[in-house]
Write a protein that holds these residues in place. Structure first.
Motif, PDB file in Angstrom:
ATOM      1  N   LYS A  45       0.823  -1.215   0.000  1.00  0.00           N
ATOM      2  CA  LYS A  45       0.000   0.000   0.000  1.00  0.00           C
ATOM      3  C   LYS A  45       0.856   1.264   0.000  1.00  0.00           C
ATOM      4  N   SER A  46       1.977   1.262   0.686  1.00  0.00           N
ATOM      5  CA  SER A  46       2.809   2.465   0.730  1.00  0.00           C
ATOM      6  C   SER A  46       3.372   2.827  -0.648  1.00  0.00           C
ATOM      7  N   ALA A  47       3.567   1.846  -1.510  1.00  0.00           N
ATOM      8  CA  ALA A  47       4.116   2.110  -2.838  1.00  0.00           C
ATOM      9  C   ALA A  47       3.108   2.794  -3.751  1.00  0.00           C
ATOM     10  N   ILE A  48       1.824   2.573  -3.496  1.00  0.00           N
ATOM     11  CA  ILE A  48       0.789   3.134  -4.370  1.00  0.00           C
ATOM     12  C   ILE A  48      -0.167   4.039  -3.596  1.00  0.00           C
ATOM     13  N   TYR A  49       0.272   4.548  -2.467  1.00  0.00           N
ATOM     14  CA  TYR A  49      -0.581   5.322  -1.573  1.00  0.00           C
ATOM     15  C   TYR A  49      -1.291   6.477  -2.274  1.00  0.00           C
ATOM     16  N   GLU A  50      -0.557   7.210  -3.136  1.00  0.00           N
ATOM     17  CA  GLU A  50      -1.174   8.385  -3.764  1.00  0.00           C
ATOM     18  C   GLU A  50      -2.267   8.026  -4.761  1.00  0.00           C
ATOM     19  N   LYS A  51      -2.416   6.751  -5.099  1.00  0.00           N
ATOM     20  CA  LYS A  51      -3.466   6.322  -6.023  1.00  0.00           C
ATOM     21  C   LYS A  51      -4.767   5.960  -5.302  1.00  0.00           C
ATOM     22  N   TYR A  52      -4.736   5.902  -3.985  1.00  0.00           N
ATOM     23  CA  TYR A  52      -5.944   5.526  -3.243  1.00  0.00           C
ATOM     24  C   TYR A  52      -6.997   6.621  -3.297  1.00  0.00           C
ATOM     25  N   LYS A  53      -8.240   6.204  -3.517  1.00  0.00           N
ATOM     26  CA  LYS A  53      -9.400   7.113  -3.558  1.00  0.00           C
ATOM     27  C   LYS A  53     -10.344   6.689  -2.459  1.00  0.00           C
ATOM     28  N   GLY A  54     -10.007   6.952  -1.231  1.00  0.00           N
ATOM     29  CA  GLY A  54     -10.818   6.511  -0.112  1.00  0.00           C
ATOM     30  C   GLY A  54     -10.188   5.312   0.556  1.00  0.00           C
ATOM     31  N   CYS A  55     -10.967   4.647   1.343  1.00  0.00           N
ATOM     32  CA  CYS A  55     -10.438   3.573   2.185  1.00  0.00           C
ATOM     33  C   CYS A  55     -10.099   2.295   1.422  1.00  0.00           C
TER      34      CYS A  55
ATOM     35  N   LYS B  73     -10.558   1.796  -2.302  1.00  0.00           N
ATOM     36  CA  LYS B  73     -10.462   1.868  -3.749  1.00  0.00           C
ATOM     37  C   LYS B  73      -9.219   2.642  -4.157  1.00  0.00           C
ATOM     38  N   PHE B  74      -8.614   2.238  -5.274  1.00  0.00           N
ATOM     39  CA  PHE B  74      -7.495   2.992  -5.793  1.00  0.00           C
ATOM     40  C   PHE B  74      -7.529   2.977  -7.317  1.00  0.00           C
ATOM     41  N   LYS B  75      -6.918   4.006  -7.902  1.00  0.00           N
ATOM     42  CA  LYS B  75      -6.825   4.118  -9.342  1.00  0.00           C
ATOM     43  C   LYS B  75      -5.803   3.091  -9.817  1.00  0.00           C
ATOM     44  N   GLN B  76      -6.179   2.257 -10.772  1.00  0.00           N
ATOM     45  CA  GLN B  76      -5.345   1.121 -11.155  1.00  0.00           C
ATOM     46  C   GLN B  76      -4.139   1.486 -12.012  1.00  0.00           C
ATOM     47  N   GLU B  77      -4.175   2.609 -12.687  1.00  0.00           N
ATOM     48  CA  GLU B  77      -3.046   2.996 -13.523  1.00  0.00           C
ATOM     49  C   GLU B  77      -1.903   3.485 -12.638  1.00  0.00           C
ATOM     50  N   LEU B  78      -0.758   2.825 -12.727  1.00  0.00           N
ATOM     51  CA  LEU B  78       0.383   3.184 -11.890  1.00  0.00           C
ATOM     52  C   LEU B  78       1.428   3.927 -12.704  1.00  0.00           C
TER      53      LEU B  78
ATOM     54  N   PRO C  48       5.378   4.846 -13.613  1.00  0.00           N
ATOM     55  CA  PRO C  48       6.555   3.968 -13.680  1.00  0.00           C
ATOM     56  C   PRO C  48       7.270   3.783 -12.343  1.00  0.00           C
ATOM     57  N   HIS C  49       7.419   4.860 -11.558  1.00  0.00           N
ATOM     58  CA  HIS C  49       8.122   4.710 -10.275  1.00  0.00           C
ATOM     59  C   HIS C  49       7.330   3.837  -9.304  1.00  0.00           C
ATOM     60  N   GLN C  50       6.004   3.856  -9.402  1.00  0.00           N
ATOM     61  CA  GLN C  50       5.179   3.018  -8.525  1.00  0.00           C
ATOM     62  C   GLN C  50       5.316   1.540  -8.907  1.00  0.00           C
ATOM     63  N   VAL C  51       5.390   1.275 -10.193  1.00  0.00           N
ATOM     64  CA  VAL C  51       5.592  -0.103 -10.648  1.00  0.00           C
ATOM     65  C   VAL C  51       6.943  -0.602 -10.168  1.00  0.00           C
ATOM     66  N   TYR C  52       7.970   0.207 -10.327  1.00  0.00           N
ATOM     67  CA  TYR C  52       9.320  -0.166  -9.910  1.00  0.00           C
ATOM     68  C   TYR C  52       9.379  -0.498  -8.418  1.00  0.00           C
ATOM     69  N   VAL C  53       8.836   0.397  -7.601  1.00  0.00           N
ATOM     70  CA  VAL C  53       8.840   0.173  -6.154  1.00  0.00           C
ATOM     71  C   VAL C  53       7.997  -1.050  -5.796  1.00  0.00           C
ATOM     72  N   SER C  54       6.866  -1.222  -6.445  1.00  0.00           N
ATOM     73  CA  SER C  54       5.999  -2.373  -6.168  1.00  0.00           C
ATOM     74  C   SER C  54       6.707  -3.683  -6.490  1.00  0.00           C
ATOM     75  N   VAL C  55       7.405  -3.730  -7.610  1.00  0.00           N
ATOM     76  CA  VAL C  55       8.130  -4.950  -7.995  1.00  0.00           C
ATOM     77  C   VAL C  55       9.210  -5.276  -6.964  1.00  0.00           C
TER      78      VAL C  55
END
Length: 83
Positions: A41-51, A53-58, A60-67
């Protein structure tokens, strides 16, 4: 997962409520246990829209950190499921 066939239209015609006709076939390489949301969750935190749900499009830096996070978690702690 890995691609088993190149991109085609409507491989699974009912997938995603027909919103995404361009699809890629895939096969499972390793069947591992799912990651808890708290791990990545910390890698994609800025994509969260509420508790929940999150925007699925990541970005490049979010993909890298997630991997990196996922790789570390799986290779150091979680065994894969064997048949």
């Amino acid at each position: 997962m890995e691609a088993t066939i190149g991109g085609k239209l409507d491989i699974e015609s009912q997938a995603f409520d027909k919103k995404y006709p361009a699809q890629v076939g895939f096969g499972i390489v390793n069947n591992c246990y799912p990651l808890p949301k708290s791990i990545f969750k910390s890698a994609i935190y800025e994509k969260y829209k509420g508790c929940h749900k999150f925007k699925q499009e990541l970005a490049p830096h979010q993909v890298y950190v997630s991997v990196i996070i996922i790789s570390f978690f799986y290779f150091s702690r979680t065994p894969c499921i064997t048949s």
